[in-house]
Structure formats: structure tokens, C-alpha cells
Design a protein around this motif. Structure first.
Motif, PDB file in Angstrom:
ATOM      1  N   ASN A  93     -20.893 -25.014  16.722  1.00  0.00           N
ATOM      2  CA  ASN A  93     -21.455 -26.345  16.488  1.00  0.00           C
ATOM      3  C   ASN A  93     -22.720 -26.497  17.330  1.00  0.00           C
ATOM      4  O   ASN A  93     -22.712 -27.027  18.432  1.00  0.00           O
ATOM      5  N   CYS A  94     -23.819 -25.997  16.787  1.00  0.00           N
ATOM      6  CA  CYS A  94     -25.106 -26.056  17.481  1.00  0.00           C
ATOM      7  C   CYS A  94     -26.201 -25.719  16.480  1.00  0.00           C
ATOM      8  O   CYS A  94     -25.920 -25.401  15.319  1.00  0.00           O
ATOM      9  N   SER A  95     -27.433 -25.799  16.911  1.00  0.00           N
ATOM     10  CA  SER A  95     -28.532 -25.317  16.085  1.00  0.00           C
ATOM     11  C   SER A  95     -28.623 -23.803  16.225  1.00  0.00           C
ATOM     12  O   SER A  95     -28.095 -23.228  17.183  1.00  0.00           O
ATOM     13  N   PHE A  96     -29.280 -23.151  15.292  1.00  0.00           N
ATOM     14  CA  PHE A  96     -29.391 -21.692  15.397  1.00  0.00           C
ATOM     15  C   PHE A  96     -30.198 -21.290  16.632  1.00  0.00           C
ATOM     16  O   PHE A  96     -29.970 -20.241  17.222  1.00  0.00           O
ATOM     17  N   GLN A  97     -31.125 -22.172  17.055  1.00  0.00           N
ATOM     18  CA  GLN A  97     -31.920 -21.855  18.248  1.00  0.00           C
ATOM     19  C   GLN A  97     -31.072 -21.825  19.517  1.00  0.00           C
ATOM     20  O   GLN A  97     -31.422 -21.145  20.480  1.00  0.00           O
ATOM     21  N   GLU A  98     -29.961 -22.550  19.515  1.00  0.00           N
ATOM     22  CA  GLU A  98     -29.088 -22.619  20.691  1.00  0.00           C
ATOM     23  C   GLU A  98     -28.015 -21.539  20.699  1.00  0.00           C
ATOM     24  O   GLU A  98     -27.287 -21.401  21.680  1.00  0.00           O
ATOM     25  N   LEU A  99     -27.933 -20.780  19.625  1.00  0.00           N
ATOM     26  CA  LEU A  99     -26.877 -19.785  19.503  1.00  0.00           C
ATOM     27  C   LEU A  99     -27.080 -18.648  20.505  1.00  0.00           C
ATOM     28  O   LEU A  99     -28.188 -18.130  20.663  1.00  0.00           O
ATOM     29  N   ALA A 129     -29.110 -33.750   7.021  1.00  0.00           N
ATOM     30  CA  ALA A 129     -28.727 -32.512   6.358  1.00  0.00           C
ATOM     31  C   ALA A 129     -29.814 -32.004   5.421  1.00  0.00           C
ATOM     32  O   ALA A 129     -29.961 -30.811   5.217  1.00  0.00           O
ATOM     33  N   ARG A 130     -30.616 -32.915   4.846  1.00  0.00           N
ATOM     34  CA  ARG A 130     -31.556 -32.525   3.806  1.00  0.00           C
ATOM     35  C   ARG A 130     -33.004 -32.486   4.279  1.00  0.00           C
ATOM     36  O   ARG A 130     -33.859 -31.893   3.616  1.00  0.00           O
ATOM     37  N   HIS A 131     -33.292 -33.091   5.422  1.00  0.00           N
ATOM     38  CA  HIS A 131     -34.681 -33.196   5.845  1.00  0.00           C
ATOM     39  C   HIS A 131     -35.072 -32.080   6.786  1.00  0.00           C
ATOM     40  O   HIS A 131     -34.331 -31.682   7.663  1.00  0.00           O
ATOM     41  N   THR A 132     -36.239 -31.558   6.588  1.00  0.00           N
ATOM     42  CA  THR A 132     -36.817 -30.649   7.567  1.00  0.00           C
ATOM     43  C   THR A 132     -38.322 -30.648   7.362  1.00  0.00           C
ATOM     44  O   THR A 132     -38.851 -31.306   6.491  1.00  0.00           O
ATOM     45  N   ASP A 133     -39.016 -29.908   8.169  1.00  0.00           N
ATOM     46  CA  ASP A 133     -40.431 -29.686   7.940  1.00  0.00           C
ATOM     47  C   ASP A 133     -40.719 -28.221   8.216  1.00  0.00           C
ATOM     48  O   ASP A 133     -39.819 -27.434   8.489  1.00  0.00           O
ATOM     49  N   MET A 134     -41.978 -27.820   8.135  1.00  0.00           N
ATOM     50  CA  MET A 134     -42.294 -26.409   8.287  1.00  0.00           C
ATOM     51  C   MET A 134     -41.957 -25.882   9.671  1.00  0.00           C
ATOM     52  O   MET A 134     -41.777 -24.671   9.848  1.00  0.00           O
ATOM     53  N   THR A 135     -41.862 -26.774  10.644  1.00  0.00           N
ATOM     54  CA  THR A 135     -41.470 -26.339  11.984  1.00  0.00           C
ATOM     55  C   THR A 135     -40.121 -25.640  11.956  1.00  0.00           C
ATOM     56  O   THR A 135     -39.899 -24.636  12.640  1.00  0.00           O
ATOM     57  N   PHE A 136     -39.204 -26.172  11.160  1.00  0.00           N
ATOM     58  CA  PHE A 136     -37.881 -25.560  11.014  1.00  0.00           C
ATOM     59  C   PHE A 136     -38.001 -24.128  10.507  1.00  0.00           C
ATOM     60  O   PHE A 136     -37.370 -23.202  11.035  1.00  0.00           O
ATOM     61  N   PHE A 137     -38.797 -23.928   9.477  1.00  0.00           N
ATOM     62  CA  PHE A 137     -38.897 -22.601   8.873  1.00  0.00           C
ATOM     63  C   PHE A 137     -39.655 -21.621   9.760  1.00  0.00           C
ATOM     64  O   PHE A 137     -39.337 -20.430   9.787  1.00  0.00           O
ATOM     65  N   ASP A 142     -39.025 -16.908  13.235  1.00  0.00           N
ATOM     66  CA  ASP A 142     -39.070 -16.345  14.586  1.00  0.00           C
ATOM     67  C   ASP A 142     -37.693 -15.852  15.016  1.00  0.00           C
ATOM     68  O   ASP A 142     -37.550 -14.765  15.586  1.00  0.00           O
ATOM     69  N   PHE A 143     -36.678 -16.656  14.743  1.00  0.00           N
ATOM     70  CA  PHE A 143     -35.304 -16.316  15.111  1.00  0.00           C
ATOM     71  C   PHE A 143     -34.868 -15.038  14.391  1.00  0.00           C
ATOM     72  O   PHE A 143     -34.265 -14.143  14.994  1.00  0.00           O
ATOM     73  N   LYS A 173     -44.982 -13.029  11.191  1.00  0.00           N
ATOM     74  CA  LYS A 173     -43.811 -12.846  12.045  1.00  0.00           C
ATOM     75  C   LYS A 173     -43.256 -11.421  11.961  1.00  0.00           C
ATOM     76  O   LYS A 173     -42.240 -11.111  12.590  1.00  0.00           O
ATOM     77  N   GLY A 174     -43.904 -10.578  11.175  1.00  0.00           N
ATOM     78  CA  GLY A 174     -43.419  -9.213  11.012  1.00  0.00           C
ATOM     79  C   GLY A 174     -42.285  -9.082  10.020  1.00  0.00           C
ATOM     80  O   GLY A 174     -41.519  -8.116  10.054  1.00  0.00           O
ATOM     81  N   LEU A 175     -42.164 -10.056   9.114  1.00  0.00           N
ATOM     82  CA  LEU A 175     -41.153 -10.015   8.064  1.00  0.00           C
ATOM     83  C   LEU A 175     -41.853 -10.076   6.703  1.00  0.00           C
ATOM     84  O   LEU A 175     -42.839 -10.795   6.538  1.00  0.00           O
ATOM     85  N   TYR A 176     -41.310  -9.353   5.743  1.00  0.00           N
ATOM     86  CA  TYR A 176     -41.969  -9.230   4.451  1.00  0.00           C
ATOM     87  C   TYR A 176     -40.992  -9.525   3.317  1.00  0.00           C
ATOM     88  O   TYR A 176     -39.840  -9.097   3.355  1.00  0.00           O
ATOM     89  N   CYS A 177     -41.485 -10.249   2.332  1.00  0.00           N
ATOM     90  CA  CYS A 177     -40.668 -10.537   1.150  1.00  0.00           C
ATOM     91  C   CYS A 177     -40.496  -9.247   0.345  1.00  0.00           C
ATOM     92  O   CYS A 177     -41.477  -8.610  -0.044  1.00  0.00           O
TER      93      CYS A 177
END
Length: 235
Positions: A93-99, A129-137, A142-143, A173-177
Motif C-alpha cells: 500500500n504505497c506509490s511505486f516510487q516508495e516501493l 484513481a483516474r487523474h494523472t499528468d505527464m509527471t506520473f509517466f 525512470d522507475f 530514459k533508455g527505453l524503446y517501444c
């Protein structure tokens, strides 16, 4: 009153979850190839349905799930505990950043909140639950770049416009689709969602597949029924 969705091998109680089981989540879980994924992370698990479906799909996988909403997290943990996969599922029960990460993941999956810059829903928990912005992504990319194994994958189901934006950003970020599944409601219609896979190593050509949900109004396509047949009682 309890709201319970019954699957072939498990039940999902979604009574206290702001975001209920939806088509996006079950399609993401059913269309993933997780044969080589031992350690999996479900980000924003909600009811826990994606984690449960993946646990059914691969009997050797260990799945961790994170959920920031305390009520949804408690319900997901209950669903995990009541399933036959309980020994391979864990809830944070946390955000992924806190994991706290013990070791790298082979696969990260998320049906993320993608109503970017939209706060019109009057229900506070649904809004969260439904709201975010690009900061989240940006944080999510990064994670993933930090915590995926060498051949690990980040797989998201998101709207098409957002997928295009993330394809460009992920490179920084060094990730590729490497793979896209274009999901349309009907044959000939433009896609409403994309299941997008990001990996560390780029491919010369992105593998693109088409998936159609309905054969006609109110009638599921054979592809949809085949994808969900291992899970849904109706199929």
C-alpha cells in the motif's frame, strides 16, 4: 452490498475500489506473454485483477502489486489472500516510487490513470484513481529504467495519443517501444487504446498487431472471446 466478479479460477471483490474491473485491465493481462517473466510488478493494481490473471497465466511467477489507495489496497490484499495463488502474490500500500526494491523485475505492467489533466469527476477517490499528468509517466519511465532486469519489459495500456508521446519520451530514459497492440472497438475503426511494450534494446521495426473487441454491437469478437476464455465464466 458486495460487488464480486467471478472468474474461472478466482473471485474479485471490488466493493471498496474506486475503479472497478474494466476492459482495459483484463485485455492487458490476457494479451501479455509472460512465459519468461519470473518477477512481475503490477503498478496501481486496484482490485488486483491483473495480478491474479497473471498469476493464473504463469505458475512460476512471483507477483508484487502496489496500490496507493488504502481501501483498494485492502480489498486487493483480500482478493489475493482468498485466491489459490496467495503464496505468489504480495501487496504494497504505497506509490511505486516508495516501493523498496529487493531485486530487478522481469516485467512491469500497469493500467495507469490516463485522464491527463482532467479533474472533472466529482468523486474524490475516482478522481485520484483516474487523474494523472505527464509527471506520473516520467516518474514511471525512470522507475522502470532503474528497476527492470536486462531483458525486462514495461507494458502499459493507454490511449493512442499518450502512447505516441511516451514513445518519444522513453528514448531519453533508455527505453524503446518494441511492440504495440492496437485495440479498436470494431473492424475499420481507429484504435482507442494501445498496449505498448518498452524494453532496453530497440528493434529495427516496432511489432504492431491489431485487436478488435466487437464483431457487432453487443457481440464480442472471436479474438476477444479467445483471449478471455481462460478467465471469464461467460466464455
Amino acid at each position: 452490498m458486495a460487488s464480486i466478479f467471478r472468474f474461472k479460477q478466482f473471485d474479485v471483490d471490488q466493493t471498496d475500489c474506486a475503479m472497478k474491473i474494466n476492459t482495459d485491465g483484463v485485455l492487458l493481462a490476457s494479451l501479455l506473454d509472460i512465459a519468461n517473466s519470473t518477477r512481475i510488478l503490477d503498478i496501481g493494481t486496484g482490485t488486483g485483477v491483473i495480478a491474479l490473471m497473471l498469476a493464473q497465466n504463469n505458475e512460476y511467477s512471483e507477483i508484487e502489486a502496489v496500490e496507493i489507495d488504502p481501501l483498494a489496497a485492502a480489498m486487493a490484499e483480500k482478493n489475493f489472500r482468498n485466491s489459490i495463488f496467495r503464496d505468489r502474490l504480495s501487496l504494497h500500500n504505497c506509490s511505486f516510487q516508495e516501493l523498496i526494491i529487493r531485486e530487478h523485475f522481469d516485467l512491469m505492467v500497469s493500467n495507469p490513470p490516463f485522464y491527463t489533466d482532467s479533474l472533472h469527476n466529482p468523486d474524490q477517490r475516482k478522481r485520484l484513481a483516474r487523474h494523472t499528468d505527464m509527471t506520473f509517466f516520467l516518474a514511471l519511465l525512470d522507475f522502470a529504467a532503474t528497476n527492470l532486469s536486462g531483458r525486462g519489459k514495461l507494458v502499459l495500456i493507454i490511449p493512442t495519443a499518450l502512447a505516441e508521446a511516451l514513445r518519444l519520451i522513453s528514448v531519453e530514459k533508455g527505453l524503446y517501444c518494441t511492440n504495440e497492440i492496437l485495440i479498436s472497438s470494431f473492424v475499420g475503426e481507429p484504435p482507442i487504446r494501445k498496449i505498448v511494450t518498452f524494453e532496453r534494446a530497440p528493434k529495427g521495426v516496432v511489432d504492431i498487431q491489431q485487436f478488435v473487441i466487437y464483431a457487432a454491437k453487443g457481440v464480442y469478437s472471436e479474438s476477444y472471446k479467445q483471449a478471455l476464455a481462460p478467465y471469464f465464466l461467460a466464455f
